[in-house]
Design a protein around this motif. Structure first.
Motif, PDB file in Angstrom:
ATOM      1  N   PHE A 115      16.905  15.128 -13.599  1.00 36.24           N
ATOM      2  CA  PHE A 115      18.007  14.517 -14.543  1.00 36.24           C
ATOM      3  C   PHE A 115      19.386  14.934 -14.231  1.00 36.24           C
ATOM      4  O   PHE A 115      20.320  14.338 -14.039  1.00 36.24           O
ATOM      5  N   ILE A 116      19.552  16.384 -14.271  1.00 31.21           N
ATOM      6  CA  ILE A 116      20.951  16.651 -14.321  1.00 31.21           C
ATOM      7  C   ILE A 116      21.607  16.917 -12.871  1.00 31.21           C
ATOM      8  O   ILE A 116      22.638  16.593 -12.661  1.00 31.21           O
ATOM      9  N   ARG A 117      20.752  17.039 -11.853  1.00 33.06           N
ATOM     10  CA  ARG A 117      21.239  16.896 -10.423  1.00 33.06           C
ATOM     11  C   ARG A 117      21.105  15.831  -9.714  1.00 33.06           C
ATOM     12  O   ARG A 117      22.044  15.116  -9.647  1.00 33.06           O
ATOM     13  N   ALA A 138      19.857   8.504 -19.810  1.00 36.20           N
ATOM     14  CA  ALA A 138      19.971   9.618 -18.884  1.00 36.20           C
ATOM     15  C   ALA A 138      21.374   9.607 -18.487  1.00 36.20           C
ATOM     16  O   ALA A 138      22.041   8.650 -18.484  1.00 36.20           O
ATOM     17  N   PRO A 139      21.899  10.920 -17.694  1.00 35.09           N
ATOM     18  CA  PRO A 139      23.046  11.038 -17.448  1.00 35.09           C
ATOM     19  C   PRO A 139      23.753  10.131 -16.472  1.00 35.09           C
ATOM     20  O   PRO A 139      22.943   9.845 -15.472  1.00 35.09           O
ATOM     21  N   LEU A 140      24.860   9.657 -16.376  1.00 36.22           N
ATOM     22  CA  LEU A 140      25.392   8.528 -15.505  1.00 36.22           C
ATOM     23  C   LEU A 140      26.282   8.991 -14.641  1.00 36.22           C
ATOM     24  O   LEU A 140      26.890   8.720 -13.767  1.00 36.22           O
ATOM     25  N   SER A 141      26.512  10.433 -14.825  1.00 35.77           N
ATOM     26  CA  SER A 141      27.660  11.247 -13.503  1.00 35.77           C
ATOM     27  C   SER A 141      27.454  12.647 -13.726  1.00 35.77           C
ATOM     28  O   SER A 141      26.936  12.957 -14.881  1.00 35.77           O
ATOM     29  N   PRO A 142      27.848  13.394 -12.836  1.00 39.76           N
ATOM     30  CA  PRO A 142      27.790  14.785 -12.923  1.00 39.76           C
ATOM     31  C   PRO A 142      28.559  15.282 -13.988  1.00 39.76           C
ATOM     32  O   PRO A 142      28.207  16.138 -14.853  1.00 39.76           O
ATOM     33  N   SER A 156      21.483   1.964 -11.199  1.00 41.07           N
ATOM     34  CA  SER A 156      21.139   0.873 -12.064  1.00 41.07           C
ATOM     35  C   SER A 156      19.889  -0.106 -11.716  1.00 41.07           C
ATOM     36  O   SER A 156      19.364  -0.878 -12.547  1.00 41.07           O
ATOM     37  N   ASN A 157      19.904  -0.223 -10.221  1.00 42.54           N
ATOM     38  CA  ASN A 157      18.890  -0.995  -9.682  1.00 42.54           C
ATOM     39  C   ASN A 157      17.477  -0.462 -10.081  1.00 42.54           C
ATOM     40  O   ASN A 157      16.459  -1.015 -10.673  1.00 42.54           O
ATOM     41  N   ILE A 158      17.308   0.867 -10.103  1.00 41.29           N
ATOM     42  CA  ILE A 158      15.900   1.496 -10.491  1.00 41.29           C
ATOM     43  C   ILE A 158      15.831   1.131 -12.325  1.00 41.29           C
ATOM     44  O   ILE A 158      14.603   0.750 -12.164  1.00 41.29           O
ATOM     45  N   VAL A 159      16.798   1.492 -12.914  1.00 43.91           N
ATOM     46  CA  VAL A 159      16.495   1.398 -14.238  1.00 43.91           C
ATOM     47  C   VAL A 159      16.357  -0.320 -14.533  1.00 43.91           C
ATOM     48  O   VAL A 159      15.199  -0.507 -15.236  1.00 43.91           O
ATOM     49  N   ALA A 160      17.029  -1.128 -13.642  1.00 45.40           N
ATOM     50  CA  ALA A 160      16.844  -2.647 -13.965  1.00 45.40           C
ATOM     51  C   ALA A 160      15.450  -2.946 -13.910  1.00 45.40           C
ATOM     52  O   ALA A 160      14.536  -3.700 -14.460  1.00 45.40           O
ATOM     53  N   GLN A 210      23.507  12.463  -9.965  1.00 51.33           N
ATOM     54  CA  GLN A 210      24.633  12.313  -8.839  1.00 51.33           C
ATOM     55  C   GLN A 210      24.223  11.019  -7.851  1.00 51.33           C
ATOM     56  O   GLN A 210      24.743  10.747  -6.827  1.00 51.33           O
ATOM     57  N   LEU A 211      22.992  10.205  -8.400  1.00 50.74           N
ATOM     58  CA  LEU A 211      22.857   8.881  -7.695  1.00 50.74           C
ATOM     59  C   LEU A 211      23.951   7.932  -7.707  1.00 50.74           C
ATOM     60  O   LEU A 211      24.753   7.887  -8.526  1.00 50.74           O
TER      61      LEU A 211
END
Ligand SMILES: Nc1ncnc2c1ncn2[C@@H]1O[C@H](COP(=O)(O)OP(=O)(O)O)[C@@H](O)[C@H]1O
Ligand SMILES: [Mg+2]
Length: 476
Positions: free
Chosen positions: A227-229, A166-170, A240-244, A233-234
């Motif tokens: 995903f895109i917005r 998933a995208p990591l930045s805008p 990374s906490n959510i993904v972990a 933008q998180l």
């Protein structure tokens, strides 16, 4: 015994299939005879009556034990082992997604199943943080949705690769709308273009194509925006906490033997238990650890949902959880509430009520363990040194007016009399003197049996108490 009878407890007291549907909890200290005495008798009674069933395992020899029970009751050929290298497997996401009756609420249902299972696999004692739960649910929902829209199917490997890419930045996200020359320019300067290297981006593009002009395009828009917005933008740490959190639970299921058993073929769906198979999840927690535990919780959850869907007809089935503290979830309580009409008999064995509390109640959330304890109508109490469990039993049996003799030595000599007092019907101390089997006890195991609202008649028909002490015999 009539056809509905499972155990003849005394000349005048039988325990029936209807009783079994109302749930059973067997409590007792380590080595008190839960598994080899009351558990064994109930298990074999189910098998003799032709029940289908699901068996969870903690100890490494449990599958062998069930194989033996089955052979001794003429059911040897009904055992289906889910274990490394076996053909019996359940692709749980695909099973849920493709079963008939799955409709518009599918994504929500899948997220639900995963959350129950992953919750059940939560590190015990870890604090609960509703924000993470909600964000994890949101990420799962969108990943499942995009997989369904892009490919018409969903699998754990697909979900995981969407999440991982998933995208990591805008800036990443923006590349999805760039034309080719612009992407090539970025590639030349940065060496990386998210839109060209991401599985997530590919799924988004495919989903866009697939839903164009259809009623699903609004759903696509939602997922795209997520995903895109939102996601892009998180804050990096939050993301990374959510993904972990999610990956720590999902990644175990992607490795052998779990991937082959739960994400590839479906050869042993829960439905085979409705035809009399006994599925034994031979992934014992003592050998496979945490992932063995939540893989079993996952199968159990899918099985419980399938049992609920089949309605009030069909063969009786059972759920067996020895060392149940490893497997209980809040869904068990909901399941038990409708178990009678779904013809399902659940049996939980554990040392103490404390085990259930530790497994089910976190922080100051609702008291799930007490609700589950309450819904299991038959309780078998073996020898126990746990004061809380013994007090629990004492309270359950209640108190009654009893005459107590007293005698005292005073100035006028010995005086005495009787006093009427409210005293426990079954004082906690009773549970410390029960026989625990073994050769020292001639393989005899004692237990008190309690059933909500039931008065036992006893061998002579005159017992008339809410407690009954019975003896079980261990196998030779
Ligand atoms: N078939 C048997 N014959 C004699 N003793 C047994 C048999 N099976 C188990 N035991 C012994 O009886 C006691 C109770 O065992 P078990 O049923 O495994 O207890 P629990 O399940 O409550 O921990 C243990 O000491 C065990 O070693
Ligand atoms: Mg045991």
């Amino acid at each position: 015994m009539s056809n509905a009878n499972l155990l003849q407890l005394t000349n005048n007291d039988v325990w029936t299939i209807q009783d079994a549907y109302e749930g059973t909890l067997i409590l007792g200290g380590n080595g008190s005879g839960k598994t080899s005495a009351s558990g064994k008798d109930i298990a074999k009674a189910f098998l003799k009556k032709g029940f289908g069933g699901l068996v969870m395992t903690v100890k490494v020899d449990e599958a062998r034990l069930w194989q033996r029970y089955a052979e001794e009751t003429g059911r040897g050929r009904d055992i289906v082992l889910v274990q490394p290298g076996a053909t019996a497997a359940l692709n749980f996401l695909d099973y849920e997604a493709t079963r008939s009756g799955a409709g518009a609420g599918l994504t929500h249902e899948l997220v639900n199943v995963l959350q129950i299972a992953l919750d059940g696999g939560r590190e015990r004692g870890s604090s609960e943080n509703p924000f993470w739960e909600d964000s994890v649910a949101q990420l799962l929902t969108n990943s499942i949705d995009i997989s369904l829209m892009a490919t018409g199917s969903v699998s754990l490997p697909k979900i995981v690769s969407i999440i991982r890419t998933a995208p990591l930045s805008p800036q990443d996200a923006a590349t999805l709308s760039y034309d080719l020359p612009r992407r090539e320019a970025i590639m030349a300067s940065k060496g990386f273009v998210w839109a060209d290297s991401s599985e997530c981006a590919k799924f988004l593009t495919q989903a866009f194509e697939n839903t164009k002009g259809s009623e699903r395009s609004a759903d696509f828009r939602e997922t795209y925006e997520f995903f895109i917005r939102e996601w892009a933008q998180l804050d990096t740490r939050t993301r990374s906490n959510i993904v972990a959190t999610l990956m720590s639970r999902l990644s175990g299921l992607l490795r052998s033997p779990f991937r082959q058993l739960f994400s590839e073929k479906t050869t042993a769906p829960p439905d085979i238990t409705f035809d009399g198979k006994i599925v034994v999840l031979n992934l014992p927690v003592k050998e496979f650890g945490e992932v063995g535990r939540y893989a079993q919780v996952l199968y159990k959850t899918i099985w419980q949902r399938a049992v609920e869907r089949r309605g009030s007809h069909g063969r009786p089935v059972f759920l067996w959880a020895d060392e149940a503290q490893f497997f209980v979830t809040k869904y068990d309580m909901l399941f038990q509430q409708t178990a009678r009409s779904s013809r399902a008999a659940s049996v939980y064995l554990t040392q103490s009520v404390v085990n259930f509390r530790a497994a089910l109640d976190s922080g100051n959330s609702v008291n799930i363990s007490d609700s589950l304890l309450g819904t299991l109508q038959t309780k078998v109490f073996h020898a126990n040194a746990c004061p809380l469990t013994n007090e629990y039993s004492e309270r359950l049996h209640g108190a009654e007016l009893q005459s107590v003799g007293n005698m005292s030595l005073g100035a006028g000599g010995v005086s005495g009399g009787f006093q009427r007092m409210m005293l426990p019907i079954l004082p906690a101390v009773k549970f410390s003197s029960l026989r625990k089997g073994g050769s020292a006890n001639n393989r005899i195991v004692d237990a008190y049996i309690y059933q909500a609202g039931r008065i036992w008649k006893g061998n002579d028909g005159k017992h008339n108490k809410n407690w009954l002490v019975t003896s079980f015999h261990q196998d030779r």
